[in-house]
Design a protein around this motif. Structure first.
Motif, mmCIF file in Angstrom:
data_model
loop_
_atom_site.group_PDB
_atom_site.id
_atom_site.type_symbol
_atom_site.label_atom_id
_atom_site.label_comp_id
_atom_site.label_asym_id
_atom_site.label_seq_id
_atom_site.Cartn_x
_atom_site.Cartn_y
_atom_site.Cartn_z
ATOM 1 N N ASP A 1 66.619 -36.160 42.590
ATOM 2 C CA ASP A 1 65.721 -37.297 42.788
ATOM 3 C C ASP A 1 66.455 -38.580 42.425
ATOM 4 O OD1 ASP A 1 63.542 -35.692 43.545
ATOM 5 O OD2 ASP A 1 62.999 -35.361 41.437
ATOM 6 N N PHE A 2 66.202 -39.651 43.181
ATOM 7 C CA PHE A 2 66.842 -40.938 42.922
ATOM 8 C C PHE A 2 66.251 -41.585 41.679
ATOM 9 C CE2 PHE A 2 67.338 -40.449 47.536
ATOM 10 C CZ PHE A 2 68.698 -40.666 47.659
ATOM 11 N N PHE A 3 67.078 -42.300 40.941
ATOM 12 C CA PHE A 3 66.625 -43.133 39.831
ATOM 13 C C PHE A 3 67.632 -44.264 39.668
ATOM 14 C CE2 PHE A 3 69.630 -40.397 37.697
ATOM 15 C CZ PHE A 3 70.194 -41.179 36.707
ATOM 16 N N ASN A 4 67.287 -45.242 38.858
ATOM 17 C CA ASN A 4 68.158 -46.384 38.634
ATOM 18 C C ASN A 4 68.552 -46.431 37.160
ATOM 19 O OD1 ASN A 4 69.142 -49.193 38.288
ATOM 20 N ND2 ASN A 4 68.476 -49.383 40.417
ATOM 21 N N MET A 5 69.794 -46.782 36.910
ATOM 22 C CA MET A 5 70.277 -46.867 35.535
ATOM 23 C C MET A 5 69.613 -48.003 34.757
ATOM 24 S SD MET A 5 74.219 -46.740 34.220
ATOM 25 C CE MET A 5 74.507 -48.228 33.295
ATOM 26 N N GLU A 6 68.827 -48.835 35.429
ATOM 27 C CA GLU A 6 68.064 -49.899 34.757
ATOM 28 C C GLU A 6 67.248 -49.346 33.586
ATOM 29 O OE1 GLU A 6 67.424 -53.270 35.119
ATOM 30 O OE2 GLU A 6 68.877 -53.597 36.710
ATOM 31 N N THR B 1 74.162 -27.607 28.588
ATOM 32 C CA THR B 1 72.754 -27.992 28.755
ATOM 33 C C THR B 1 72.555 -29.498 28.898
ATOM 34 O OG1 THR B 1 72.443 -28.095 26.356
ATOM 35 C CG2 THR B 1 71.953 -25.982 27.442
ATOM 36 N N PHE B 2 73.630 -30.290 28.811
ATOM 37 C CA PHE B 2 73.460 -31.728 28.976
ATOM 38 C C PHE B 2 73.017 -32.010 30.410
ATOM 39 C CE2 PHE B 2 78.034 -30.697 29.124
ATOM 40 C CZ PHE B 2 78.287 -30.934 30.464
ATOM 41 N N PRO B 3 72.287 -33.114 30.617
ATOM 42 C CA PRO B 3 71.796 -33.412 31.965
ATOM 43 C C PRO B 3 72.932 -33.903 32.871
ATOM 44 C CG PRO B 3 71.215 -35.171 30.472
ATOM 45 C CD PRO B 3 71.857 -34.101 29.638
ATOM 46 N N ILE B 4 72.926 -33.429 34.082
ATOM 47 C CA ILE B 4 73.921 -33.842 35.073
ATOM 48 C C ILE B 4 73.347 -34.991 35.886
ATOM 49 C CG2 ILE B 4 75.130 -33.121 37.181
ATOM 50 C CD1 ILE B 4 76.234 -31.965 34.586
ATOM 51 N N THR B 5 74.198 -35.948 36.179
ATOM 52 C CA THR B 5 73.848 -37.060 37.048
ATOM 53 C C THR B 5 74.772 -37.002 38.248
ATOM 54 O OG1 THR B 5 73.257 -38.378 35.105
ATOM 55 C CG2 THR B 5 73.585 -39.561 37.172
#
Length: 191
Positions: A65-70, A130-134
Protein backbone atom coordinates in the motif's frame (compact mmCIF):
# COMPACT_ATOMS: atom_id res chain seq x y z
CA UNK A 1 54.78 -42.15 -4.44
CA UNK A 2 55.26 -40.23 -1.20
CA UNK A 3 53.34 -36.98 -0.81
CA UNK A 4 55.17 -34.31 1.10
CA UNK A 5 53.60 -32.69 4.14
CA UNK A 6 53.79 -29.25 2.48
CA UNK A 7 51.84 -30.53 -0.53
CA UNK A 8 49.10 -31.93 1.72
CA UNK A 9 48.87 -28.64 3.58
CA UNK A 10 48.64 -26.72 0.29
CA UNK A 11 45.85 -29.02 -0.94
CA UNK A 12 43.95 -28.57 2.35
CA UNK A 13 44.37 -24.80 2.19
CA UNK A 14 43.17 -24.77 -1.43
CA UNK A 15 40.13 -26.90 -0.50
CA UNK A 16 39.32 -24.56 2.40
CA UNK A 17 39.51 -21.47 0.19
CA UNK A 18 37.47 -23.20 -2.53
CA UNK A 19 34.78 -24.05 0.05
CA UNK A 20 34.16 -20.29 0.44
CA UNK A 21 33.03 -20.15 -3.18
CA UNK A 22 31.02 -23.34 -3.67
CA UNK A 23 29.50 -24.40 -0.32
CA UNK A 24 27.07 -22.95 2.24
CA UNK A 25 30.03 -22.79 4.63
CA UNK A 26 31.47 -20.13 2.37
CA UNK A 27 28.29 -18.05 2.51
CA UNK A 28 28.20 -18.11 6.30
CA UNK A 29 31.94 -17.45 6.43
CA UNK A 30 31.57 -14.37 4.22
CA UNK A 31 28.66 -13.11 6.36
CA UNK A 32 30.78 -13.61 9.48
CA UNK A 33 33.76 -11.76 7.96
CA UNK A 34 31.55 -8.86 6.82
CA UNK A 35 30.14 -8.52 10.34
CA UNK A 36 33.58 -8.85 11.88
CA UNK A 37 35.00 -5.99 9.81
CA UNK A 38 31.92 -3.73 9.97
CA UNK A 39 32.70 -0.49 11.74
CA UNK A 40 30.54 1.80 13.81
CA UNK A 41 29.06 4.55 11.61
CA UNK A 42 30.46 8.06 11.90
CA UNK A 43 28.24 10.74 13.42
CA UNK A 44 28.21 13.98 11.44
CA UNK A 45 29.41 16.96 13.48
CA UNK A 46 26.40 19.13 14.39
CA UNK A 47 27.68 22.18 12.50
CA UNK A 48 28.09 20.09 9.31
CA UNK A 49 24.65 18.46 9.30
CA UNK A 50 22.37 19.15 6.35
CA UNK A 51 18.60 19.35 6.68
CA UNK A 52 16.45 17.41 4.26
CA UNK A 53 14.24 19.78 2.22
CA UNK A 54 11.03 17.84 2.95
CA UNK A 55 9.61 14.51 4.00
CA UNK A 56 7.56 14.23 0.83
CA UNK A 57 8.48 10.78 -0.47
CA UNK A 58 5.98 8.21 -1.67
CA UNK A 59 6.79 4.59 -0.72
CA UNK A 60 5.03 1.24 -0.31
CA UNK A 61 4.53 -0.63 2.95
CA UNK A 62 4.84 -4.44 3.43
CA UNK A 63 1.26 -4.85 2.16
CA UNK A 64 2.19 -2.97 -1.02
CA UNK A 65 0.00 0.00 0.00
CA UNK A 66 1.22 3.52 -0.79
CA UNK A 67 2.14 5.92 2.01
CA UNK A 68 4.16 9.10 2.37
CA UNK A 69 7.18 9.61 4.59
CA UNK A 70 5.51 12.85 5.76
CA UNK A 71 4.15 10.74 8.64
CA UNK A 72 7.69 10.72 10.10
CA UNK A 73 8.05 14.48 10.29
CA UNK A 74 9.12 15.45 13.82
CA UNK A 75 10.38 11.93 14.60
CA UNK A 76 13.78 10.28 14.67
CA UNK A 77 14.17 8.23 11.49
CA UNK A 78 16.46 5.31 10.62
CA UNK A 79 16.71 4.53 6.89
CA UNK A 80 18.57 1.59 5.37
CA UNK A 81 18.80 0.70 1.68
CA UNK A 82 19.32 -3.01 1.18
CA UNK A 83 18.94 -5.90 -1.27
CA UNK A 84 18.29 -9.52 -0.33
CA UNK A 85 20.86 -10.77 -2.86
CA UNK A 86 23.71 -8.54 -1.58
CA UNK A 87 25.94 -10.22 0.97
CA UNK A 88 26.94 -6.98 2.79
CA UNK A 89 23.24 -6.09 3.17
CA UNK A 90 22.47 -9.49 4.62
CA UNK A 91 25.43 -9.20 6.98
CA UNK A 92 24.29 -5.91 8.53
CA UNK A 93 20.56 -6.73 8.79
CA UNK A 94 21.12 -8.77 11.96
CA UNK A 95 22.36 -5.63 13.74
CA UNK A 96 19.48 -3.63 12.30
CA UNK A 97 17.03 -6.23 13.65
CA UNK A 98 18.53 -5.84 17.14
CA UNK A 99 18.34 -2.05 16.84
CA UNK A 100 14.70 -2.30 15.71
CA UNK A 101 13.87 -4.63 18.62
CA UNK A 102 15.18 -2.02 21.06
CA UNK A 103 14.07 1.24 19.39
CA UNK A 104 11.22 0.26 17.04
CA UNK A 105 8.54 1.88 19.19
CA UNK A 106 10.44 5.22 19.42
CA UNK A 107 12.17 5.53 16.04
CA UNK A 108 10.61 5.27 12.56
CA UNK A 109 12.46 2.52 10.68
CA UNK A 110 12.53 2.48 6.88
CA UNK A 111 14.32 -0.66 5.70
CA UNK A 112 14.03 0.05 1.97
CA UNK A 113 14.45 -2.22 -1.02
CA UNK A 114 13.65 -1.84 -4.70
CA UNK A 115 12.94 -5.57 -5.12
CA UNK A 116 9.61 -7.26 -5.72
CA UNK A 117 7.67 -8.70 -2.77
CA UNK A 118 8.07 -12.50 -3.26
CA UNK A 119 11.88 -12.71 -2.93
CA UNK A 120 11.88 -10.20 -0.08
CA UNK A 121 9.15 -12.03 1.83
CA UNK A 122 10.98 -15.35 1.35
CA UNK A 123 14.25 -13.80 2.53
CA UNK A 124 12.56 -12.32 5.62
CA UNK A 125 10.92 -15.66 6.43
CA UNK A 126 14.15 -17.63 6.07
CA UNK A 127 16.21 -15.17 8.13
CA UNK A 128 13.41 -14.64 10.70
CA UNK A 129 13.65 -10.83 10.49
CA UNK A 130 10.63 -8.94 11.83
CA UNK A 131 11.44 -5.30 11.08
CA UNK A 132 9.00 -3.67 8.64
CA UNK A 133 10.04 -3.62 4.99
CA UNK A 134 9.51 -0.53 2.87
CA UNK A 135 9.42 -0.78 -0.91
CA UNK A 136 10.87 2.00 -3.00
CA UNK A 137 8.94 3.24 -6.01
CA UNK A 138 11.41 3.44 -8.87
CA UNK A 139 11.53 6.96 -10.30
CA UNK A 140 9.83 8.56 -7.28
CA UNK A 141 12.00 11.53 -6.22
CA UNK A 142 13.42 11.32 -2.69
CA UNK A 143 14.28 14.26 -0.42
CA UNK A 144 17.90 13.01 -0.16
CA UNK A 145 20.33 10.87 -2.14
CA UNK A 146 19.31 7.26 -2.64
CA UNK A 147 22.34 5.32 -1.39
CA UNK A 148 23.63 2.11 -2.90
CA UNK A 149 22.95 -0.90 -0.65
CA UNK A 150 24.02 -1.16 2.05
CA UNK A 151 23.61 2.53 2.76
CA UNK A 152 21.91 4.20 5.70
CA UNK A 153 20.79 7.47 7.24
CA UNK A 154 19.80 8.55 10.73
CA UNK A 155 17.70 11.73 10.67
CA UNK A 156 16.84 13.76 13.78
CA UNK A 157 13.44 15.25 14.69
CA UNK A 158 14.23 18.48 12.82
CA UNK A 159 15.15 16.67 9.60
CA UNK A 160 18.92 16.96 9.94
CA UNK A 161 21.01 14.07 8.66
CA UNK A 162 23.01 12.91 11.68
CA UNK A 163 24.51 9.77 10.08
CA UNK A 164 25.11 9.04 6.41
CA UNK A 165 26.74 5.63 6.00
CA UNK A 166 27.69 4.37 2.52
CA UNK A 167 28.91 0.94 3.59
CA UNK A 168 28.18 -1.96 5.90
CA UNK A 169 28.04 -0.82 9.52
CA UNK A 170 27.66 -2.21 13.01
CA UNK A 171 24.24 -0.86 13.96
CA UNK A 172 24.04 -2.83 17.22
CA UNK A 173 26.76 -0.76 18.88
CA UNK A 174 26.59 1.30 22.06
CA UNK A 175 27.61 4.39 20.03
CA UNK A 176 24.51 4.08 17.80
CA UNK A 177 22.23 3.24 20.73
CA UNK A 178 23.49 6.24 22.72
CA UNK A 179 22.99 8.48 19.69
CA UNK A 180 19.39 7.29 19.17
CA UNK A 181 18.62 7.69 22.87
CA UNK A 182 19.98 11.26 22.79
CA UNK A 183 18.03 12.11 19.60
CA UNK A 184 14.80 10.70 21.04
CA UNK A 185 15.15 12.78 24.23
CA UNK A 186 15.83 16.00 22.31
CA UNK A 187 12.57 17.77 21.41
CA UNK A 188 12.09 19.15 17.89
CA UNK A 189 13.64 22.55 17.04
CA UNK A 190 16.43 22.00 19.61
CA UNK A 191 14.23 23.06 22.55
Amino acid sequence: MIVKRKTVLNILLFAFVLSFFVTPLGHFGKIFLNRLFASTPDIIVETSRKQIPSYNWKLKDPNWDFFNMERSKGKVVFINFWASWMLPSEAELNGIQKLYDEFGARVDFYIITNEERPPVEEFMRLKKFTFPITYMIIGEPAPFDILEPPGSYIIDRDGYIVVRENDIADWDSSKVKNLLTELIKRPPNGN
